[in-house]
Design a protein around this motif. Structure first.
Motif, PDB file in Angstrom:
ATOM      1  N   MET A  89      16.092   8.003 -31.876  1.00 47.56           N
ATOM      2  CA  MET A  89      15.246   8.644 -32.883  1.00 47.56           C
ATOM      3  C   MET A  89      14.249   7.647 -33.465  1.00 47.56           C
ATOM      4  O   MET A  89      13.080   7.973 -33.687  1.00 47.56           O
ATOM      5  CB  MET A  89      16.109   9.256 -33.987  1.00 47.56           C
ATOM      6  N   MET A  90      14.674   6.431 -33.688  1.00 46.40           N
ATOM      7  CA  MET A  90      13.797   5.392 -34.228  1.00 46.40           C
ATOM      8  C   MET A  90      12.670   5.066 -33.249  1.00 46.40           C
ATOM      9  O   MET A  90      11.496   4.955 -33.637  1.00 46.40           O
ATOM     10  CB  MET A  90      14.633   4.127 -34.516  1.00 46.40           C
ATOM     11  N   VAL A  91      13.014   4.940 -31.973  1.00 48.69           N
ATOM     12  CA  VAL A  91      12.019   4.642 -30.942  1.00 48.69           C
ATOM     13  C   VAL A  91      11.009   5.793 -30.831  1.00 48.69           C
ATOM     14  O   VAL A  91       9.799   5.569 -30.774  1.00 48.69           O
ATOM     15  CB  VAL A  91      12.716   4.362 -29.584  1.00 48.69           C
ATOM     16  N   VAL A  92      11.509   7.016 -30.835  1.00 52.85           N
ATOM     17  CA  VAL A  92      10.629   8.186 -30.746  1.00 52.85           C
ATOM     18  C   VAL A  92       9.725   8.249 -31.977  1.00 52.85           C
ATOM     19  O   VAL A  92       8.507   8.456 -31.842  1.00 52.85           O
ATOM     20  CB  VAL A  92      11.448   9.487 -30.599  1.00 52.85           C
ATOM     21  N   PHE A  93      10.282   8.061 -33.172  1.00 57.51           N
ATOM     22  CA  PHE A  93       9.482   8.134 -34.389  1.00 57.51           C
ATOM     23  C   PHE A  93       8.374   7.092 -34.389  1.00 57.51           C
ATOM     24  O   PHE A  93       7.229   7.377 -34.740  1.00 57.51           O
ATOM     25  CB  PHE A  93      10.357   7.979 -35.634  1.00 57.51           C
ATOM     26  N   ARG A  94       8.695   5.862 -33.997  1.00 58.51           N
ATOM     27  CA  ARG A  94       7.692   4.794 -33.957  1.00 58.51           C
ATOM     28  C   ARG A  94       6.554   5.170 -33.025  1.00 58.51           C
ATOM     29  O   ARG A  94       5.379   5.026 -33.367  1.00 58.51           O
ATOM     30  CB  ARG A  94       8.332   3.483 -33.503  1.00 58.51           C
ATOM     31  N   ASP A  95       6.897   5.683 -31.842  1.00 53.83           N
ATOM     32  CA  ASP A  95       5.854   6.040 -30.890  1.00 53.83           C
ATOM     33  C   ASP A  95       5.028   7.234 -31.360  1.00 53.83           C
ATOM     34  O   ASP A  95       3.811   7.262 -31.172  1.00 53.83           O
ATOM     35  CB  ASP A  95       6.462   6.297 -29.509  1.00 53.83           C
ATOM     36  N   ILE A  96       5.663   8.199 -32.002  1.00 52.05           N
ATOM     37  CA  ILE A  96       4.913   9.331 -32.561  1.00 52.05           C
ATOM     38  C   ILE A  96       3.966   8.841 -33.652  1.00 52.05           C
ATOM     39  O   ILE A  96       2.811   9.274 -33.732  1.00 52.05           O
ATOM     40  CB  ILE A  96       5.865  10.421 -33.098  1.00 52.05           C
ATOM     41  N   MET A  97       4.439   7.907 -34.471  1.00 46.20           N
ATOM     42  CA  MET A  97       3.604   7.353 -35.527  1.00 46.20           C
ATOM     43  C   MET A  97       2.376   6.654 -34.933  1.00 46.20           C
ATOM     44  O   MET A  97       1.247   6.850 -35.398  1.00 46.20           O
ATOM     45  CB  MET A  97       4.408   6.370 -36.372  1.00 46.20           C
ATOM     46  N   ILE A  98       2.583   5.864 -33.894  1.00 43.91           N
ATOM     47  CA  ILE A  98       1.474   5.141 -33.267  1.00 43.91           C
ATOM     48  C   ILE A  98       0.496   6.121 -32.626  1.00 43.91           C
ATOM     49  O   ILE A  98      -0.718   6.032 -32.838  1.00 43.91           O
ATOM     50  CB  ILE A  98       2.001   4.123 -32.235  1.00 43.91           C
ATOM     51  N   ILE A  99       1.012   7.052 -31.840  1.00 46.56           N
ATOM     52  CA  ILE A  99       0.140   8.026 -31.167  1.00 46.56           C
ATOM     53  C   ILE A  99      -0.581   8.890 -32.194  1.00 46.56           C
ATOM     54  O   ILE A  99      -1.780   9.170 -32.056  1.00 46.56           O
ATOM     55  CB  ILE A  99       0.946   8.871 -30.165  1.00 46.56           C
ATOM     56  N   GLY A 100       0.121   9.294 -33.244  1.00 42.96           N
ATOM     57  CA  GLY A 100      -0.517  10.081 -34.303  1.00 42.96           C
ATOM     58  C   GLY A 100      -1.647   9.319 -34.971  1.00 42.96           C
ATOM     59  O   GLY A 100      -2.709   9.887 -35.260  1.00 42.96           O
ATOM     60  N   GLY A 101      -1.451   8.043 -35.212  1.00 45.79           N
ATOM     61  CA  GLY A 101      -2.506   7.212 -35.807  1.00 45.79           C
ATOM     62  C   GLY A 101      -3.715   7.100 -34.903  1.00 45.79           C
ATOM     63  O   GLY A 101      -4.864   7.175 -35.357  1.00 45.79           O
ATOM     64  N   VAL A 102      -3.472   6.926 -33.605  1.00 42.49           N
ATOM     65  CA  VAL A 102      -4.571   6.844 -32.641  1.00 42.49           C
ATOM     66  C   VAL A 102      -5.346   8.163 -32.617  1.00 42.49           C
ATOM     67  O   VAL A 102      -6.581   8.176 -32.632  1.00 42.49           O
ATOM     68  CB  VAL A 102      -4.048   6.476 -31.230  1.00 42.49           C
ATOM     69  N   ILE A 103      -4.625   9.274 -32.601  1.00 47.72           N
ATOM     70  CA  ILE A 103      -5.279  10.595 -32.583  1.00 47.72           C
ATOM     71  C   ILE A 103      -6.087  10.795 -33.866  1.00 47.72           C
ATOM     72  O   ILE A 103      -7.231  11.276 -33.817  1.00 47.72           O
ATOM     73  CB  ILE A 103      -4.246  11.723 -32.383  1.00 47.72           C
ATOM     74  N   LEU A 104      -5.525  10.407 -35.010  1.00 49.09           N
ATOM     75  CA  LEU A 104      -6.237  10.553 -36.273  1.00 49.09           C
ATOM     76  C   LEU A 104      -7.518   9.718 -36.284  1.00 49.09           C
ATOM     77  O   LEU A 104      -8.586  10.199 -36.678  1.00 49.09           O
ATOM     78  CB  LEU A 104      -5.334  10.174 -37.440  1.00 49.09           C
ATOM     79  N   LEU A 105      -7.426   8.477 -35.823  1.00 49.63           N
ATOM     80  CA  LEU A 105      -8.621   7.637 -35.756  1.00 49.63           C
ATOM     81  C   LEU A 105      -9.658   8.230 -34.808  1.00 49.63           C
ATOM     82  O   LEU A 105     -10.860   8.198 -35.087  1.00 49.63           O
ATOM     83  CB  LEU A 105      -8.250   6.216 -35.330  1.00 49.63           C
ATOM     84  N   PHE A 106      -9.199   8.770 -33.697  1.00 48.26           N
ATOM     85  CA  PHE A 106     -10.103   9.389 -32.734  1.00 48.26           C
ATOM     86  C   PHE A 106     -10.821  10.586 -33.361  1.00 48.26           C
ATOM     87  O   PHE A 106     -12.027  10.762 -33.181  1.00 48.26           O
ATOM     88  CB  PHE A 106      -9.335   9.820 -31.482  1.00 48.26           C
ATOM     89  N   THR A 107     -10.083  11.404 -34.111  1.00 47.81           N
ATOM     90  CA  THR A 107     -10.706  12.575 -34.744  1.00 47.81           C
ATOM     91  C   THR A 107     -11.684  12.158 -35.834  1.00 47.81           C
ATOM     92  O   THR A 107     -12.607  12.903 -36.143  1.00 47.81           O
ATOM     93  CB  THR A 107      -9.661  13.550 -35.343  1.00 47.81           C
ATOM     94  N   LEU A 108     -11.491  10.979 -36.407  1.00 50.78           N
ATOM     95  CA  LEU A 108     -12.428  10.464 -37.404  1.00 50.78           C
ATOM     96  C   LEU A 108     -13.597   9.730 -36.746  1.00 50.78           C
ATOM     97  O   LEU A 108     -14.396   9.101 -37.426  1.00 50.78           O
ATOM     98  CB  LEU A 108     -11.702   9.519 -38.369  1.00 50.78           C
ATOM     99  N   LYS A 109     -13.646   9.818 -35.405  1.00 54.58           N
ATOM    100  CA  LYS A 109     -14.726   9.204 -34.621  1.00 54.58           C
ATOM    101  C   LYS A 109     -14.733   7.681 -34.714  1.00 54.58           C
ATOM    102  O   LYS A 109     -15.750   7.046 -34.550  1.00 54.58           O
ATOM    103  CB  LYS A 109     -16.104   9.739 -35.043  1.00 54.58           C
ATOM    104  N   GLU A 110     -13.589   7.109 -34.963  1.00 55.04           N
ATOM    105  CA  GLU A 110     -13.467   5.663 -35.029  1.00 55.04           C
ATOM    106  C   GLU A 110     -13.149   5.135 -33.637  1.00 55.04           C
ATOM    107  O   GLU A 110     -12.246   5.628 -32.967  1.00 55.04           O
ATOM    108  CB  GLU A 110     -12.360   5.274 -36.012  1.00 55.04           C
ATOM    109  N   THR A 111     -13.895   4.152 -33.183  1.00 53.77           N
ATOM    110  CA  THR A 111     -13.575   3.549 -31.895  1.00 53.77           C
ATOM    111  C   THR A 111     -12.361   2.645 -32.084  1.00 53.77           C
ATOM    112  O   THR A 111     -12.207   2.007 -33.129  1.00 53.77           O
ATOM    113  CB  THR A 111     -14.756   2.726 -31.338  1.00 53.77           C
TER     114      THR A 111
END
Length: 186
Positions: A89-111
């Motif tokens: 669960m910890m490994v999955v949560f960490r990866d979801i957090m990282i991927i979610g952050g990348v997606i959020l930055l992408f939607t904000l048009k941040e390279t």
């Protein structure tokens, strides 16, 4: 699609097969798929460098394939009780957090340059070592590995916990700094 991207895509497709093998007790096949996935990761990177076939898609697919493999294998291993559920669960949560952050930055048009932290590289090595230490003995008919009287799997669970938490905290810090720079975090 370049050859390295095709190899990476095949590694992603292998994840459910590896999970199925673990869940059905076919550890020899699960271990073989896990090793093949690791070798294919090295192969696609080598081909991309040698033939200058690096692509933007590959820059995103390769870490996604790595995360899918680790998450899939950890979930399956936790399901059959060979690693602690809380660790998966910890490994999955960490990866979801990282991927979610990348997606959020992408939607904000941040390279965003896909550059893992050093601790994240260490974490990946520890995660792979733990999965291999769990899969190898039943797959190869070996006894459990021990190191100075300690079961290797137990030591790797501890190391995986520490590196997962540390890398998760440092990625959260990096994300907070990026959002702060964008004016999105007070």
């Amino acid at each position: 699609m370049s050859v390295p991207n095709i190899i990476t895509f095949l590694r992603i497709v292998a994840v459910p097969a590896a999970m199925y093998m673990i869940l059905t007790g076919k550890m020899e096949w699960a271990f073989a798929l896990f090793v093949a996935a690791g070798l294919s990761d090295a192969l696609d990177g080598a081909i991309a460098r040698m033939f200058r076939a690096r692509t933007v898609l590959g820059g995103y697919l390769d870490p996604l394939a790595d995360k899918a493999l680790i998450v899939g294998v950890y979930v399956a291993l936790a399901w059959v009780g060979t690693i602690p559920l809380w660790l998966a669960m910890m490994v999955v949560f960490r990866d979801i957090m990282i991927i979610g952050g990348v997606i959020l930055l992408f939607t904000l048009k941040e390279t965003l340059a896909m550059q893992p932290l050093y601790i994240s590289k260490v974490n990946t090595v520890v995660q792979i070592a733990l999965a291999a230490a769990v899969l190898a003995p039943p797959a190869l008919g070996l006894p459990d590995f021990h190191l100075n009287g300690w079961e290797l799997v137990d030591l790797l669970v501890y190391a995986c916990t520490v590196t997962t938490v540390l890398s998760g905290v440092l990625y959260a810090r990096r994300g907070a700094l990026l959002f702060n720079r964008l004016g999105g975090v007070p």
